[in-house]
Every structure is written in C-alpha cells, then in structure tokens.
Design an enzyme around this catalytic site. Structure first.
Site, PDB file in Angstrom:
ATOM      1  N   LYS A   1       0.839  -1.203   0.000  1.00  0.00           N
ATOM      2  CA  LYS A   1       0.000   0.000   0.000  1.00  0.00           C
ATOM      3  C   LYS A   1       0.875   1.254   0.000  1.00  0.00           C
ATOM      4  CE  LYS A   1      -0.313  -0.397   5.047  1.00  0.00           C
ATOM      5  NZ  LYS A   1      -1.085  -1.013   6.143  1.00  0.00           N
TER       6      LYS A   1
ATOM      7  N   TYR B   1      15.358  30.296   8.883  1.00  0.00           N
ATOM      8  CA  TYR B   1      14.089  30.924   9.286  1.00  0.00           C
ATOM      9  C   TYR B   1      13.958  30.974  10.806  1.00  0.00           C
ATOM     10  CZ  TYR B   1      12.108  30.659   4.564  1.00  0.00           C
ATOM     11  OH  TYR B   1      11.841  30.823   3.235  1.00  0.00           O
TER      12      TYR B   1
HETATM   13  C1  LIG Z   1      -0.346  -1.908   6.828  1.00  0.00           C
HETATM   14  C2  LIG Z   1      -0.885  -3.212   7.244  1.00  0.00           C
HETATM   15  C3  LIG Z   1      -0.052  -4.339   7.354  1.00  0.00           C
HETATM   16  C4  LIG Z   1       1.448  -4.262   7.256  1.00  0.00           C
HETATM   17  O1  LIG Z   1       1.932  -3.781   8.497  1.00  0.00           O
HETATM   18  P1  LIG Z   1       3.494  -3.597   8.779  1.00  0.00           P
HETATM   19  O2  LIG Z   1       3.554  -3.179  10.196  1.00  0.00           O
HETATM   20  O3  LIG Z   1       3.978  -2.548   7.843  1.00  0.00           O
HETATM   21  O4  LIG Z   1       4.147  -4.902   8.522  1.00  0.00           O
HETATM   22  C5  LIG Z   1      -0.652  -5.567   7.593  1.00  0.00           C
HETATM   23  N1  LIG Z   1      -1.994  -5.666   7.749  1.00  0.00           N
HETATM   24  C6  LIG Z   1      -2.815  -4.596   7.698  1.00  0.00           C
HETATM   25  C7  LIG Z   1      -4.262  -4.777   7.910  1.00  0.00           C
HETATM   26  C8  LIG Z   1      -2.284  -3.338   7.461  1.00  0.00           C
HETATM   27  O5  LIG Z   1      -3.098  -2.278   7.425  1.00  0.00           O
END
Ligand SMILES: *Cc1c(COP(=O)(O)O)cnc(C)c1O
Length: 373
Positions: free
Chosen positions: A43, A264
């Site tokens: 994702k 800044y």
């Molecule tokens: C993002 C996500 C993962 C992966 O999690 P990590 O901590 O990056 O390994 C797995 N399952 C779900 C439902 C997620 O939203």
C-alpha cells in the site's frame, strides 16, 4: 547519467535496493517455512519506495499475495501483475463491486454491509467471487466486531458458502512491543474466531507480529515495513537489510561567526567561527520539519548536525568540525544511509520509520538497484 549528473538536476538521489527488498522477503518467507506463505503489503506506493519495481521484484522472487489499501492501488497493481492475488484492505461497496469482479481484485470485507454487498454480487454473477473477511480483535479501527463475526459464523453459513472466502484475517495493535498484554489477548480472540470461521487461509501477523513467535504466524504472513528495511523488532538488532539510501549534494558552504543566526526564525545562533553547508532537500521532500536542529546527516563516516530550521527545499548543516577540503559544493552527504537508517532519522524526528519512508519526496531522482526491467 551518473550520480553527479542526477544530483545536479535533482539535488538528491534516492537509491532503492530491490535485492534487499527481495532478500528481506526471503528472510520472512523462511520464517514462515513450508506450508505457510508470506504476502507483501505494498500500500501507499510500497511504503513510498515505488509500487511497480517492488511488486515486480517480489513477484519474480515467488511472492504471490499482495495487499493494498485502496481500490485505485489495486487497479494499478493489477496492471503491473496480471496474475497476482491482490487484496484491497478497505473493501468493496455497492458502487465498486463490479470493478473488483472485473479485475479479479479481492476485497477485504470489514463490515456486515460490505459482506452483504459482496454476497449479492456473488449471487448476481452465480460465482463464488474470492474475498477476505477481516475481524477486529482489538484495534477498534476496521473489521467486524467480535460479536458480528460470531453472528456471521452462526447465522451466515449459507452466505459464507455462496461467497469465495479464501482468507480470514485480523491485525495486531501492539506487535512491536513484544511484552504488551494486548498481543496475547488479540491472539486468543483470533484463535477463537478462526475456529468458528475456518474457511480459506488465516492471516494475523504484520512485520512485527512475525517475530512474536510461531503462534502468531497462521497461514499467511502480512508484512509491509520490514520488507523495506525498517526494524520490526525495535528492542533488538534489525534483522532486515536496509533498502533506501538518500544522498544529497552540498550546494553552498559559507563562513559564519559568533552571534550570526542560521535559517528561518533565526533559531540557530552561531557560537563561534565556523562553516555552514546547505543541501537541496527540505520538508517538501519529506525531510520533516521536526528534524530542525535535531537531524544528523553523514559525510563519509562523520556525523554532521542539522542546524536551524528545515525549510521547504533546503537544510543547513554545521560542518565546522570537518576539514575544508572535505566539504565543498558537490560534496555528497548521506541524508539516509548506512550510519543513519530511516529508523534513526525517524527517532530524531519524533516519528516512526513508516512515516519517513511514506514521506519520501517526488523530487528525488530514484535509482533502483537490482531492477530486472
Ligand atoms: C499496513 C498493514 C499491514 C502491514 O503492516 P506492517 O507493520 O507494515 O508490517 C498488515 N496488515 C494490515 C491490515 C495493514 O493495514
């Protein structure tokens, strides 16, 4: 074009080691062992690292199951991997079921309504369209409540037979904290619900969950961040290989003296005669503003502190402790590298490696090492 050519145009070069991504997947797949599988969570553009090159490399390595958050991400991944199993974590609704079916995307069904919509689609098509069921065992974020899952198991037998449920999953809230009592509570809840919903494979462990022990593994690991080199075991040495390196080029070095200020807000006040170097990386590139006067970059093996505010396109460094001939316009600086991995940058910024990776900017030149294409 060589590194310097890209640095001249982009200010910074982001190197992504696909061999390390694949190696990390092999490590986790090895922990899974025979009879169990290891998926890849890709994702958010594969955690900011790049969906297409990562997905291709993992598919070629033998990874068959992929998770994305959004339908749009699933469609992008379908173009890249025509034959992979693609699960979409936010699920389907009445407006999107047809797209899921057409592109053979598997929704992760999170609510009774999502299940109902999928059931109707299966009945309409006369086909057991594949999908996953997500049970919320303690996050209180997404997924069927325990009571809803129990009701589905008891009263929804016909519905479950009509759909092609090939995965039952849940997600851990505290996996990176191995001593947290919530881990065992969620495990017990998931074991209970799994007995009632025994169809397809079971999936529970994210990156850190994989390291909580064999009970947490079930049939399919679901790692994301560990594939990209972030430490899934923060209390121990990182078992994963680093994936990203971010190198920037010094564009100016200036002399400063006592009582001058840098950047800044004039937040950094120079204490004694010295030199400030400026690189073309800023918060617009995901070098978080919270790294102002707290980040560390490296020139070779020498740590160099960020001083003053991080601005949109620029970061100022105190290089007074380095010999003049080692710090010039053109000198290459590791913003993320062997001495300061994304986890260390995250700690300095007051955040987690996930946020550092998913913030990696669009202006960097991206170099993929080990790319097959
Ligand atoms: C993002 C996500 C993962 C992966 O999690 P990590 O901590 O990056 O390994 C797995 N399952 C779900 C439902 C997620 O939203």
């Amino acid at each position: 074009m060589d590194l310097n050519g890209h640095l001249d145009r982009h200010g910074a070069v982001l190197s992504i080691d696909l061999r390390a991504v694949v190696g990390n997947w092999w490590v986790l797949n090895g922990i899974a062992g025979p009879g169990r599988g290891c998926a890849a969570v890709v994702k958010a553009d594969a955690y900011g690292v790049g969906l297409a090159p990562v997905a291709r490399a993992l598919w070629q390595a033998g990874c068959q199951d992929f998770f994305v958050a959004l339908l749009e991400e699933g469609l992008a991944l379908r173009e890249i991997l025509p034959n992979a199993a693609i699960y979409v974590l936010t699920g389907a609704n009445a407006a999107t079921v047809d797209i899921f079916a057409r592109y053979r995307l598997k929704p992760v069904l999170n609510t009774p309504n999502q299940i109902n919509v999928w059931l109707i689609a299966c009945q309409a098509q006369g086909e057991k369209l594949p999908a996953a069921i997500h049970v919320d065992t303690g996050m209180n974020r997404l997924g069927l409540a325990m009571g809803e899952a129990e009701a589905l198991a008891q009263e929804g037998r016909d519905a479950l037979r009509t759909m092609g449920i090939d995965l039952v999953m849940s997600h851990l809230a505290c996996a990176e904290d191995r001593g947290h009592p919530k881990n065992q509570e969620q495990l017990a809840a998931f074991q209970d619900i799994r007995r009632r919903l025994p169809m397809g494979r079971a999936s529970f462990a994210n990156s850190s969950g994989i390291f909580l022990g064999p009970d947490f593994g079930f049939d399919l690991f679901r790692p994301g961040v560990a594939l990209y080199g972030i430490n899934p075991t923060p209390d121990r040495e990182n078992p994963m290989a680093p994936v990203v390196r971010l190198q920037a080029k010094i564009i100016q070095v200036r002399e400063v003296d006592s009582a001058m200020t840098v950047g800044y807000g004039a937040t950094h006040v120079v204490a004694e005669k010295g030199r400030i170097a400026t690189i073309a990386v800023g918060y617009a590139d995901g070098y978080l503003r919270s790294l102002s006067s707290s980040g560390t970059v490296y020139i070779g093996d020498v740590p160099v502190p960020v001083v003053g505010r991080v601005s949109m396109d620029l970061v100022t460094l105190d290089v007074s402790h380095l010999p003049e001939n080692q710090v010039r316009p053109g000198t290459v600086v590791d913003v993320i590298g062997p001495h300061n991995p994304a986890d260390a940058v995250a700690a300095a910024a007051g955040t987690i490696g996930y946020e550092i990776l998913t913030s990696l900017g669009a202006r960097y030149y991206r170099h993929y090492e080990g790319s097959a294409s």
